[in-house]
Design a protein around this motif. Structure first.
Motif, short mmCIF file in Angstrom:
data_model
loop_
_atom_site.label_atom_id
_atom_site.label_comp_id
_atom_site.label_asym_id
_atom_site.label_seq_id
_atom_site.Cartn_x
_atom_site.Cartn_y
_atom_site.Cartn_z
N UNK A 1 -12.58 -12.32 -3.25
CA UNK A 1 -11.60 -11.06 -3.78
C UNK A 1 -12.33 -10.50 -4.98
N UNK A 2 -13.05 -11.14 -5.84
CA UNK A 2 -13.84 -10.47 -6.93
C UNK A 2 -15.00 -9.53 -6.25
N UNK A 3 -15.67 -10.25 -5.33
CA UNK A 3 -16.77 -9.51 -4.82
C UNK A 3 -16.35 -8.37 -3.61
N UNK A 4 -14.99 -8.21 -3.50
CA UNK A 4 -14.47 -7.33 -2.51
C UNK A 4 -14.77 -7.79 -0.98
N UNK A 5 -14.75 -9.07 -0.72
CA UNK A 5 -15.04 -9.36 0.46
C UNK A 5 -13.97 -9.61 1.38
N UNK A 6 -12.90 -9.21 1.00
CA UNK A 6 -11.64 -9.31 1.84
C UNK A 6 -11.01 -7.63 1.81
N UNK A 7 -10.71 -7.37 2.87
CA UNK A 7 -9.86 -6.22 3.06
C UNK A 7 -8.50 -6.40 3.22
N UNK A 8 -7.86 -5.72 2.06
CA UNK A 8 -6.31 -5.50 2.07
C UNK A 8 -5.75 -4.42 2.53
N UNK A 9 -4.83 -4.23 3.46
CA UNK A 9 -4.32 -2.81 3.92
C UNK A 9 -2.85 -2.83 3.78
N UNK A 10 -2.41 -1.78 3.37
CA UNK A 10 -1.13 -1.48 3.07
C UNK A 10 -0.54 -0.36 3.90
N UNK A 11 0.89 -0.62 4.19
CA UNK A 11 1.63 0.42 4.72
C UNK A 11 2.50 1.08 3.71
N UNK A 12 2.75 2.32 3.68
CA UNK A 12 3.69 2.85 2.59
C UNK A 12 4.00 4.16 3.27
N UNK A 13 5.35 4.60 2.99
CA UNK A 13 6.04 5.67 3.25
C UNK A 13 5.80 6.76 1.74
N UNK A 14 5.59 7.78 2.10
CA UNK A 14 5.66 8.69 0.90
C UNK A 14 6.14 9.83 1.19
N UNK A 15 6.85 10.56 -0.02
CA UNK A 15 7.44 11.75 0.00
C UNK A 15 6.56 13.08 0.70
#
Length: 320
Positions: free
Chosen positions: A170-184
């Motif tokens: 995680x520190x070395x950014x060897x995992x990718x985390x994707x989020x879903x969001x609803x924006x105005x």
């Protein structure tokens, strides 16, 4: 407050391990927090968790009395607590858990039992995979955190080696985390990158976004892509290039498009018309993208896991 004097049998132990042995009813994450807050003092001073205790050291514990109870079947919550977990994936080393919005990940002063880590520990205890009463037992631990009112995938380590590897990846950014969001509103351009500097205000539990470097500020970068637009709302996918507190919420608000339901960074009148009282944000996909040796977890490299059902996507962008 209770005091303990270290004798020969306890000398040489790390502070956090002595604490886990002495107070087995104290959840490990809360113990670490108390050490950070200096509610565990060594010879009258705050100390680090990995300090080695010496014969004659005086420990002062400013910890609630219930944690000093003896661990018996009658008062050990693990044996009677009914865990509720939405498991995305599990193997002998880790769990991927879909945390529901509203659930805190770690115990705090307001909630000690009904937390994500407690559900996980009770689940593994009742499966007989872990017990806090085993000598030198590793307590299952979370590798990442998600805000109380944000849902999504949380990684839990079953052993110390997994925790070490995951924390480094995680520190070395060897995992990718994707989020879903609803924006105005709508992003212009529909896809792009939000970049800036985030400064945390501890007193307000809030952050501010700046477009220039600022003392104490940390760089923040979020890649976004608009997936759907409906009425005055947009569904966006976000790829976190950095992992700052409230990063997605604060950056979209700073861009003029706060998240639906976000009372901290958005506007109440805008959220009220849609009937949502907390942020529409979900960590829905996780990819293991190791660029260095994954050791014990190398078998996960290249794999991706996803939450198939996100409630607010169906509610605001489903076919009706």
């Amino acid at each position: 407050m209770k005091e303990f004097t270290i004798g020969k049998n306890d000398a040489g132990q790390r502070l956090d391990r002595w604490l886990a042995k002495t107070l087995p009813l104290l959840p490990a994450p809360l113990a670490q927090k108390y050490i950070r807050l200096k509610r565990v003092k060594v010879n009258g001073k705050g100390s680090k968790r990995d300090v080695r205790l010496q014969v004659g050291d005086l420990l002062q514990l400013y910890i609630n009395d219930e944690f000093f109870d003896a661990p018996t079947p009658e008062n050990a919550f693990l044996s009677v607590f009914k865990p509720h977990l939405d498991l995305v994936y599990e193997d002998e080393n880790l769990l991927l858990v879909n945390k529901r919005p509203g659930l805190v990940v770690h115990p705090d002063e307001h909630e000690r039992v009904n937390t994500l880590i407690t559900h996980i520990q009770a689940y593994l205890y009742q499966k007989k995979e872990w017990s806090p009463y085993w000598e030198n037992s590793f307590a299952p631990a979370l590798c990442n955190r998600i805000d109380r009112n944000t849902g999504g995938i949380v990684i839990a380590a079953k052993n110390a080696e997994t925790l070490r590897i995951m924390n480094q990846k995680i520190k070395d950014r060897e995992l990718s985390k994707y989020y879903l969001a609803i924006i105005h509103g709508r992003m212009n351009p529909p896809s792009g990158k939000l970049e800036g500097f985030i400064l945390k205000d501890e007193s307000k539990k809030q952050v501010r976004v700046f477009d220039h470097p600022i003392p104490g500020g940390k760089t923040a970068a979020t890649v976004y892509k608009t997936l759907k637009v409906k009425g005055g709302l947009s569904l966006v996918e976000c790829d976190l290039l950095t992992g700052r507190t409230h990063q997605i919420r604060a950056q979209f608000a700073a861009a003029g498009h706060p998240l639906l339901g976000d009372g901290k960074y958005g506007r109440e009148r805008d959220n009220k018309q849609y009937g949502r009282s907390f942020q529409a944000l979900y960590s829905y996909r996780l990819s293991f993208d190791f660029t260095t040796d994954g050791g014990l977890l190398e078998y996960l490299n290249g794999r991706s896991f996803q939450v198939e059902h996100v409630d607010f996507v169906d509610e605001y962008f489903g076919d009706k």
